[in-house]
Write a protein that holds these residues in place. Structure first.
Motif, PDB file in Angstrom:
ATOM      1  N   UNK A   1      90.766  35.681   8.985  1.00 37.86           N
ATOM      2  CA  UNK A   1      90.619  36.914   8.206  1.00 37.86           C
ATOM      3  C   UNK A   1      89.489  36.754   7.185  1.00 37.86           C
ATOM      4  N   UNK A   2      89.469  35.617   6.504  1.00 42.59           N
ATOM      5  CA  UNK A   2      88.448  35.375   5.483  1.00 42.59           C
ATOM      6  C   UNK A   2      87.046  35.399   6.079  1.00 42.59           C
ATOM      7  N   UNK A   3      86.854  34.658   7.163  1.00 44.57           N
ATOM      8  CA  UNK A   3      85.543  34.616   7.815  1.00 44.57           C
ATOM      9  C   UNK A   3      85.126  36.005   8.309  1.00 44.57           C
ATOM     10  N   UNK A   4      86.064  36.695   8.973  1.00 42.75           N
ATOM     11  CA  UNK A   4      85.723  37.995   9.537  1.00 42.75           C
ATOM     12  C   UNK A   4      85.337  39.010   8.479  1.00 42.75           C
ATOM     13  N   UNK A   5      86.114  39.075   7.397  1.00 45.88           N
ATOM     14  CA  UNK A   5      85.796  40.021   6.321  1.00 45.88           C
ATOM     15  C   UNK A   5      84.461  39.667   5.677  1.00 45.88           C
ATOM     16  N   UNK A   6      84.209  38.366   5.487  1.00 47.06           N
ATOM     17  CA  UNK A   6      82.962  37.963   4.837  1.00 47.06           C
ATOM     18  C   UNK A   6      81.744  38.322   5.693  1.00 47.06           C
ATOM     19  N   UNK A   7      81.814  38.014   6.979  1.00 45.59           N
ATOM     20  CA  UNK A   7      80.684  38.326   7.866  1.00 45.59           C
ATOM     21  C   UNK A   7      80.441  39.837   7.889  1.00 45.59           C
ATOM     22  N   UNK A   8      81.525  40.603   8.010  1.00 42.78           N
ATOM     23  CA  UNK A   8      81.374  42.062   8.021  1.00 42.78           C
ATOM     24  C   UNK A   8      80.778  42.545   6.702  1.00 42.78           C
ATOM     25  N   UNK A   9      81.253  42.008   5.571  1.00 49.72           N
ATOM     26  CA  UNK A   9      80.773  42.444   4.261  1.00 49.72           C
ATOM     27  C   UNK A   9      79.284  42.189   4.109  1.00 49.72           C
ATOM     28  N   UNK A  10      78.839  41.006   4.486  1.00 52.43           N
ATOM     29  CA  UNK A  10      77.416  40.664   4.349  1.00 52.43           C
ATOM     30  C   UNK A  10      76.561  41.576   5.222  1.00 52.43           C
ATOM     31  N   UNK A  11      76.956  41.746   6.483  1.00 54.72           N
ATOM     32  CA  UNK A  11      76.150  42.540   7.406  1.00 54.72           C
ATOM     33  C   UNK A  11      76.292  44.040   7.189  1.00 54.72           C
ATOM     34  N   UNK A  12      77.205  44.434   6.298  1.00 53.51           N
ATOM     35  CA  UNK A  12      77.377  45.852   5.977  1.00 53.51           C
ATOM     36  C   UNK A  12      76.843  46.198   4.591  1.00 53.51           C
ATOM     37  N   UNK A  13      76.163  45.244   3.940  1.00 51.38           N
ATOM     38  CA  UNK A  13      75.544  45.524   2.654  1.00 51.38           C
ATOM     39  C   UNK A  13      76.474  45.402   1.463  1.00 51.38           C
ATOM     40  N   UNK A  14      77.458  44.481   1.534  1.00 48.40           N
ATOM     41  CA  UNK A  14      78.391  44.285   0.425  1.00 48.40           C
ATOM     42  C   UNK A  14      78.378  42.827  -0.046  1.00 48.40           C
ATOM     43  N   UNK A  15      77.199  42.261  -0.187  1.00 41.58           N
ATOM     44  CA  UNK A  15      77.085  40.852  -0.571  1.00 41.58           C
ATOM     45  C   UNK A  15      77.600  40.631  -1.989  1.00 41.58           C
ATOM     46  N   UNK A  16      77.273  41.533  -2.911  1.00 40.58           N
ATOM     47  CA  UNK A  16      77.708  41.384  -4.302  1.00 40.58           C
ATOM     48  C   UNK A  16      79.231  41.436  -4.391  1.00 40.58           C
ATOM     49  N   UNK A  17      79.833  42.392  -3.695  1.00 40.00           N
ATOM     50  CA  UNK A  17      81.289  42.491  -3.721  1.00 40.00           C
ATOM     51  C   UNK A  17      81.931  41.263  -3.075  1.00 40.00           C
ATOM     52  N   UNK A  18      81.286  40.716  -2.037  1.00 45.58           N
ATOM     53  CA  UNK A  18      81.807  39.494  -1.419  1.00 45.58           C
ATOM     54  C   UNK A  18      81.734  38.320  -2.392  1.00 45.58           C
ATOM     55  N   UNK A  19      80.643  38.224  -3.137  1.00 46.27           N
ATOM     56  CA  UNK A  19      80.519  37.131  -4.115  1.00 46.27           C
ATOM     57  C   UNK A  19      81.603  37.236  -5.180  1.00 46.27           C
TER      58      UNK A  19
END
Length: 363
Positions: A88-106
Protein backbone atom coordinates in the motif's frame (compact mmCIF):
# COMPACT_ATOMS: atom_id res chain seq x y z
CA UNK A 1 41.56 1.62 17.84
CA UNK A 2 40.16 5.13 18.00
CA UNK A 3 41.32 5.77 14.44
CA UNK A 4 39.56 2.62 13.30
CA UNK A 5 36.41 3.67 15.16
CA UNK A 6 36.46 7.08 13.49
CA UNK A 7 36.98 5.42 10.13
CA UNK A 8 34.06 3.07 10.70
CA UNK A 9 31.84 5.97 11.76
CA UNK A 10 32.87 7.91 8.67
CA UNK A 11 31.93 4.94 6.46
CA UNK A 12 28.65 4.64 8.34
CA UNK A 13 27.83 8.31 7.90
CA UNK A 14 28.62 8.17 4.18
CA UNK A 15 26.33 5.16 3.80
CA UNK A 16 23.63 6.90 5.84
CA UNK A 17 23.82 9.99 3.64
CA UNK A 18 23.77 7.77 0.55
CA UNK A 19 20.71 5.81 1.72
CA UNK A 20 18.60 8.79 2.73
CA UNK A 21 19.85 10.80 -0.23
CA UNK A 22 18.69 8.09 -2.63
CA UNK A 23 15.33 7.83 -0.88
CA UNK A 24 15.02 11.60 -1.04
CA UNK A 25 15.78 11.76 -4.77
CA UNK A 26 13.63 8.79 -5.81
CA UNK A 27 10.77 11.10 -6.99
CA UNK A 28 13.01 11.85 -9.98
CA UNK A 29 12.96 8.17 -10.96
CA UNK A 30 9.28 7.20 -11.00
CA UNK A 31 8.23 9.69 -13.76
CA UNK A 32 10.86 8.09 -16.03
CA UNK A 33 8.75 4.93 -16.07
CA UNK A 34 5.76 6.52 -17.78
CA UNK A 35 3.63 5.59 -19.69
CA UNK A 36 3.51 2.65 -17.26
CA UNK A 37 0.81 3.20 -14.65
CA UNK A 38 1.39 3.16 -10.91
CA UNK A 39 0.13 -0.42 -10.45
CA UNK A 40 2.30 -1.76 -13.26
CA UNK A 41 5.34 0.02 -11.81
CA UNK A 42 4.49 -1.36 -8.37
CA UNK A 43 4.21 -4.92 -9.74
CA UNK A 44 7.57 -4.63 -11.49
CA UNK A 45 9.11 -3.29 -8.30
CA UNK A 46 7.92 -6.37 -6.40
CA UNK A 47 9.11 -8.82 -9.04
CA UNK A 48 12.53 -7.28 -9.62
CA UNK A 49 13.14 -6.64 -5.91
CA UNK A 50 12.96 -10.37 -5.29
CA UNK A 51 15.38 -11.00 -8.16
CA UNK A 52 17.92 -8.51 -6.79
CA UNK A 53 17.78 -9.60 -3.14
CA UNK A 54 17.81 -13.25 -4.24
CA UNK A 55 21.11 -12.70 -6.05
CA UNK A 56 22.54 -10.80 -3.08
CA UNK A 57 21.57 -13.52 -0.60
CA UNK A 58 22.99 -16.16 -2.94
CA UNK A 59 26.32 -14.33 -3.17
CA UNK A 60 26.43 -13.73 0.60
CA UNK A 61 25.23 -17.29 1.34
CA UNK A 62 22.68 -16.11 3.85
CA UNK A 63 19.90 -18.68 3.55
CA UNK A 64 19.77 -20.26 7.03
CA UNK A 65 17.05 -17.83 8.16
CA UNK A 66 14.61 -19.06 5.48
CA UNK A 67 14.26 -22.56 6.96
CA UNK A 68 13.82 -21.16 10.44
CA UNK A 69 11.18 -18.74 9.19
CA UNK A 70 9.13 -21.49 7.55
CA UNK A 71 8.87 -23.22 10.93
CA UNK A 72 7.38 -20.11 12.59
CA UNK A 73 3.78 -19.55 11.40
CA UNK A 74 3.30 -16.48 13.61
CA UNK A 75 6.35 -14.76 12.14
CA UNK A 76 5.23 -15.70 8.64
CA UNK A 77 1.87 -14.11 9.37
CA UNK A 78 3.55 -10.90 10.52
CA UNK A 79 5.70 -10.80 7.39
CA UNK A 80 2.56 -11.22 5.29
CA UNK A 81 1.05 -8.22 7.08
CA UNK A 82 4.28 -6.26 6.51
CA UNK A 83 4.23 -7.16 2.81
CA UNK A 84 0.61 -6.01 2.48
CA UNK A 85 1.23 -2.74 4.30
CA UNK A 86 4.38 -1.85 2.37
CA UNK A 87 2.55 -2.69 -0.87
CA UNK A 88 0.00 0.00 0.00
CA UNK A 89 2.79 2.41 0.94
CA UNK A 90 4.76 1.85 -2.27
CA UNK A 91 1.67 2.02 -4.48
CA UNK A 92 0.34 5.25 -2.97
CA UNK A 93 3.78 6.86 -3.12
CA UNK A 94 4.39 5.97 -6.77
CA UNK A 95 0.91 7.18 -7.72
CA UNK A 96 1.38 10.42 -5.72
CA UNK A 97 4.69 11.27 -7.36
CA UNK A 98 3.49 10.52 -10.89
CA UNK A 99 0.25 12.43 -10.28
CA UNK A 100 1.93 15.65 -9.13
CA UNK A 101 1.63 15.27 -5.34
CA UNK A 102 5.30 15.12 -4.34
CA UNK A 103 4.96 17.77 -1.61
CA UNK A 104 1.99 16.01 -0.04
CA UNK A 105 3.90 12.72 -0.21
CA UNK A 106 6.88 14.28 1.57
CA UNK A 107 4.52 15.44 4.32
CA UNK A 108 3.67 11.80 5.01
CA UNK A 109 7.25 11.07 6.04
CA UNK A 110 7.50 14.28 8.06
CA UNK A 111 4.47 13.31 10.17
CA UNK A 112 5.45 9.64 10.36
CA UNK A 113 7.22 10.04 13.77
CA UNK A 114 4.10 11.72 15.17
CA UNK A 115 1.92 8.88 13.93
CA UNK A 116 4.36 6.38 15.43
CA UNK A 117 4.04 8.08 18.81
CA UNK A 118 0.24 8.11 18.55
CA UNK A 119 0.22 4.40 17.73
CA UNK A 120 2.49 3.73 20.70
CA UNK A 121 -0.01 5.44 23.01
CA UNK A 122 -3.11 3.85 21.51
CA UNK A 123 -1.84 0.34 20.79
CA UNK A 124 1.05 -0.21 23.19
CA UNK A 125 -0.25 1.96 26.07
CA UNK A 126 3.01 3.92 26.17
CA UNK A 127 3.34 7.00 28.35
CA UNK A 128 4.54 10.25 26.82
CA UNK A 129 6.52 13.07 28.33
CA UNK A 130 4.89 16.54 28.31
CA UNK A 131 7.00 17.75 25.38
CA UNK A 132 5.98 14.70 23.35
CA UNK A 133 2.32 15.40 24.09
CA UNK A 134 2.87 18.98 22.94
CA UNK A 135 4.46 17.73 19.71
CA UNK A 136 1.52 15.43 19.02
CA UNK A 137 -0.90 18.30 19.67
CA UNK A 138 0.98 20.62 17.30
CA UNK A 139 1.01 17.84 14.70
CA UNK A 140 -2.75 17.42 14.98
CA UNK A 141 -3.18 21.17 14.54
CA UNK A 142 -0.97 20.97 11.44
CA UNK A 143 -3.21 18.30 9.90
CA UNK A 144 -6.25 20.49 10.59
CA UNK A 145 -4.61 23.52 8.95
CA UNK A 146 -3.58 21.44 5.95
CA UNK A 147 -7.09 20.00 5.67
CA UNK A 148 -8.42 23.53 5.40
CA UNK A 149 -5.67 24.45 2.94
CA UNK A 150 -6.20 21.46 0.65
CA UNK A 151 -9.98 21.59 0.99
CA UNK A 152 -9.83 17.94 2.06
CA UNK A 153 -7.84 15.84 4.54
CA UNK A 154 -4.25 15.25 3.31
CA UNK A 155 -5.13 11.60 2.72
CA UNK A 156 -1.97 10.84 0.72
CA UNK A 157 0.21 12.01 3.62
CA UNK A 158 -1.89 10.21 6.22
CA UNK A 159 -1.96 6.98 4.22
CA UNK A 160 1.82 7.03 3.77
CA UNK A 161 2.45 7.90 7.42
CA UNK A 162 0.11 5.29 8.89
CA UNK A 163 1.19 2.53 6.50
CA UNK A 164 4.89 3.22 7.13
CA UNK A 165 4.41 3.42 10.91
CA UNK A 166 2.49 0.13 10.86
CA UNK A 167 5.21 -1.43 8.72
CA UNK A 168 7.88 -0.35 11.20
CA UNK A 169 5.88 -1.72 14.14
CA UNK A 170 5.41 -5.10 12.44
CA UNK A 171 9.07 -5.31 11.41
CA UNK A 172 10.17 -4.77 14.99
CA UNK A 173 8.02 -7.70 16.08
CA UNK A 174 9.35 -9.87 13.25
CA UNK A 175 12.98 -9.15 14.24
CA UNK A 176 14.45 -10.19 10.90
CA UNK A 177 17.38 -8.57 9.13
CA UNK A 178 16.69 -5.81 6.61
CA UNK A 179 17.81 -7.74 3.53
CA UNK A 180 16.21 -10.97 4.72
CA UNK A 181 12.98 -9.17 5.56
CA UNK A 182 12.83 -7.60 2.10
CA UNK A 183 13.45 -11.03 0.56
CA UNK A 184 10.63 -12.60 2.59
CA UNK A 185 8.22 -9.76 1.83
CA UNK A 186 9.12 -9.79 -1.87
CA UNK A 187 8.55 -13.56 -1.99
CA UNK A 188 5.01 -13.02 -0.69
CA UNK A 189 4.45 -10.17 -3.16
CA UNK A 190 6.00 -12.00 -6.13
CA UNK A 191 3.22 -14.30 -7.33
CA UNK A 192 0.39 -11.71 -7.18
CA UNK A 193 2.64 -9.17 -8.89
CA UNK A 194 3.72 -11.61 -11.60
CA UNK A 195 0.13 -12.71 -12.16
CA UNK A 196 -0.93 -9.10 -12.61
CA UNK A 197 1.86 -8.44 -15.11
CA UNK A 198 0.97 -11.56 -17.10
CA UNK A 199 -2.71 -10.56 -17.10
CA UNK A 200 -1.76 -7.06 -18.22
CA UNK A 201 0.37 -8.51 -21.02
CA UNK A 202 -2.45 -10.81 -22.16
CA UNK A 203 -4.66 -7.75 -22.63
CA UNK A 204 -1.96 -5.95 -24.60
CA UNK A 205 -1.73 -3.17 -22.00
CA UNK A 206 1.76 -3.96 -20.63
CA UNK A 207 4.45 -1.40 -21.44
CA UNK A 208 7.43 -3.64 -20.59
CA UNK A 209 7.89 -4.94 -24.13
CA UNK A 210 5.94 -2.26 -25.98
CA UNK A 211 8.09 0.80 -25.21
CA UNK A 212 11.53 -0.43 -26.23
CA UNK A 213 14.54 -1.90 -24.39
CA UNK A 214 15.29 1.35 -22.53
CA UNK A 215 11.88 1.38 -20.89
CA UNK A 216 12.17 -2.33 -20.04
CA UNK A 217 15.57 -1.71 -18.43
CA UNK A 218 14.16 1.12 -16.33
CA UNK A 219 11.32 -1.08 -15.10
CA UNK A 220 13.81 -3.81 -14.23
CA UNK A 221 15.90 -1.22 -12.38
CA UNK A 222 13.09 -0.79 -9.85
CA UNK A 223 14.59 -3.77 -8.01
CA UNK A 224 17.96 -2.04 -7.77
CA UNK A 225 16.33 1.23 -6.71
CA UNK A 226 14.63 -0.67 -3.90
CA UNK A 227 17.60 -2.75 -2.71
CA UNK A 228 20.61 -0.40 -2.95
CA UNK A 229 19.41 2.22 -0.43
CA UNK A 230 18.49 -0.58 1.97
CA UNK A 231 22.00 -2.04 1.68
CA UNK A 232 23.56 1.37 2.30
CA UNK A 233 21.27 1.84 5.27
CA UNK A 234 22.29 -1.55 6.65
CA UNK A 235 25.96 -0.54 6.39
CA UNK A 236 25.18 2.68 8.26
CA UNK A 237 23.03 1.03 10.94
CA UNK A 238 25.89 -1.11 12.28
CA UNK A 239 28.39 1.76 12.38
CA UNK A 240 26.59 4.85 13.72
CA UNK A 241 24.24 5.39 16.68
CA UNK A 242 20.51 5.20 16.12
CA UNK A 243 20.31 8.82 17.25
CA UNK A 244 22.35 9.82 14.21
CA UNK A 245 20.12 7.77 11.90
CA UNK A 246 17.10 9.34 13.56
CA UNK A 247 18.33 12.77 12.52
CA UNK A 248 19.50 11.68 9.07
CA UNK A 249 16.04 10.30 8.27
CA UNK A 250 14.73 13.82 7.76
CA UNK A 251 16.99 14.18 4.71
CA UNK A 252 14.57 12.15 2.58
CA UNK A 253 11.36 14.18 3.10
CA UNK A 254 13.35 17.44 2.96
CA UNK A 255 14.75 16.48 -0.46
CA UNK A 256 11.31 15.37 -1.62
CA UNK A 257 9.75 18.61 -0.38
CA UNK A 258 12.36 20.71 -2.20
CA UNK A 259 11.95 18.68 -5.38
CA UNK A 260 8.19 19.15 -5.24
CA UNK A 261 8.54 22.92 -5.04
CA UNK A 262 11.57 23.72 -7.20
CA UNK A 263 11.65 20.86 -9.73
CA UNK A 264 8.00 19.82 -10.10
CA UNK A 265 6.76 23.39 -9.40
CA UNK A 266 3.89 22.35 -7.14
CA UNK A 267 1.81 25.11 -5.58
CA UNK A 268 2.47 26.15 -1.97
CA UNK A 269 -0.18 28.65 -0.84
CA UNK A 270 0.14 30.38 2.53
CA UNK A 271 -2.08 27.94 4.44
CA UNK A 272 0.05 25.02 3.20
CA UNK A 273 3.22 26.75 4.39
CA UNK A 274 1.51 27.28 7.75
CA UNK A 275 0.67 23.59 8.01
CA UNK A 276 4.21 22.51 7.15
CA UNK A 277 5.61 25.05 9.63
CA UNK A 278 3.52 23.47 12.39
CA UNK A 279 4.77 20.00 11.40
CA UNK A 280 8.38 21.19 11.54
CA UNK A 281 7.72 22.78 14.93
CA UNK A 282 6.38 19.45 16.22
CA UNK A 283 9.44 17.62 14.91
CA UNK A 284 11.73 20.22 16.51
CA UNK A 285 10.02 19.58 19.85
CA UNK A 286 10.50 15.84 19.45
CA UNK A 287 14.17 16.21 18.55
CA UNK A 288 14.83 18.58 21.46
CA UNK A 289 13.11 16.21 23.89
CA UNK A 290 14.98 13.20 22.50
CA UNK A 291 18.39 14.84 22.77
CA UNK A 292 17.63 16.04 26.31
CA UNK A 293 16.54 12.53 27.33
CA UNK A 294 19.66 11.10 25.69
CA UNK A 295 21.94 13.43 27.67
CA UNK A 296 20.17 12.50 30.90
CA UNK A 297 20.51 8.82 30.11
CA UNK A 298 24.20 9.18 29.31
CA UNK A 299 24.82 11.06 32.58
CA UNK A 300 22.96 8.39 34.56
CA UNK A 301 25.00 5.64 32.94
CA UNK A 302 28.27 7.45 33.61
CA UNK A 303 27.24 7.90 37.24
CA UNK A 304 26.40 4.20 37.49
CA UNK A 305 29.72 3.27 35.93
CA UNK A 306 31.59 5.53 38.35
CA UNK A 307 29.74 4.02 41.30
CA UNK A 308 30.52 0.51 40.07
CA UNK A 309 34.19 1.40 39.60
CA UNK A 310 34.31 2.76 43.16
CA UNK A 311 33.01 -0.57 44.45
CA UNK A 312 35.03 -3.22 42.58
CA UNK A 313 33.70 -5.99 44.77
CA UNK A 314 30.14 -5.56 43.49
CA UNK A 315 29.23 -8.47 41.16
CA UNK A 316 28.84 -7.48 37.54
CA UNK A 317 30.58 -4.10 37.91
CA UNK A 318 33.04 -5.01 35.18
CA UNK A 319 30.19 -5.27 32.69
CA UNK A 320 29.46 -1.54 32.86
CA UNK A 321 31.05 0.35 29.95
CA UNK A 322 30.38 4.09 29.88
CA UNK A 323 31.86 4.49 26.42
CA UNK A 324 29.65 1.94 24.72
CA UNK A 325 26.47 2.28 26.74
CA UNK A 326 26.32 6.05 26.40
CA UNK A 327 25.97 5.83 22.64
CA UNK A 328 23.50 3.00 23.00
CA UNK A 329 21.41 5.01 25.45
CA UNK A 330 21.39 7.92 23.04
CA UNK A 331 19.98 5.69 20.32
CA UNK A 332 17.36 4.19 22.60
CA UNK A 333 16.24 7.60 23.81
CA UNK A 334 15.75 8.86 20.27
CA UNK A 335 13.82 5.75 19.31
CA UNK A 336 11.60 6.18 22.37
CA UNK A 337 10.89 9.75 21.34
CA UNK A 338 9.74 8.55 17.96
CA UNK A 339 12.30 10.39 15.86
CA UNK A 340 13.93 7.26 14.52
CA UNK A 341 10.65 5.40 13.73
CA UNK A 342 11.17 3.08 10.76
CA UNK A 343 14.89 3.79 10.68
CA UNK A 344 15.18 2.45 14.20
CA UNK A 345 13.17 -0.64 13.37
CA UNK A 346 15.26 -1.54 10.34
CA UNK A 347 18.44 -0.64 12.22
CA UNK A 348 17.64 -3.00 15.06
CA UNK A 349 16.78 -5.76 12.58
CA UNK A 350 19.91 -5.14 10.55
CA UNK A 351 22.18 -5.16 13.60
CA UNK A 352 20.65 -8.42 14.76
CA UNK A 353 21.09 -9.98 11.33
CA UNK A 354 24.68 -8.92 10.86
CA UNK A 355 25.44 -10.01 14.38
CA UNK A 356 24.70 -13.57 13.30
CA UNK A 357 27.33 -13.34 10.62
CA UNK A 358 29.93 -11.98 13.03
CA UNK A 359 30.07 -8.41 11.76
CA UNK A 360 28.55 -6.84 14.86
CA UNK A 361 27.45 -8.14 18.27
CA UNK A 362 23.85 -9.26 18.26
CA UNK A 363 21.57 -6.98 20.24
Amino acid sequence: MAGKSRGEQRIGLLNGFAAYGMWGLVPLFWPLLKPAGAIEILAHRMVWSLAVVGVLLLVMRRWAWAGELLRQPRKLGLITIAAAVITVNWGVYIWAVNSGHVVEASLGYFINPLVTIAMGVLLLKERLRPVQWAAVGVGAAAVLVLTIGYGRPPWISLCLAFSFATYGLVKKKVNLGGLESLAAESTIQFLPALAYLLWLGSRGDATFTAQGPGHAALLAATGVVTAIPLISFGAAAIRVPLSTLGLLQYMAPVFQFLLGIFYFHEAMPAERWAGFALVWLALSLLTFDALRAARRGARALRAAAAAAAAAPGVPGSEAVSPGGTGAEATGIAVVAAGTATEAAGIAADTVGSTGQSGTHPAT
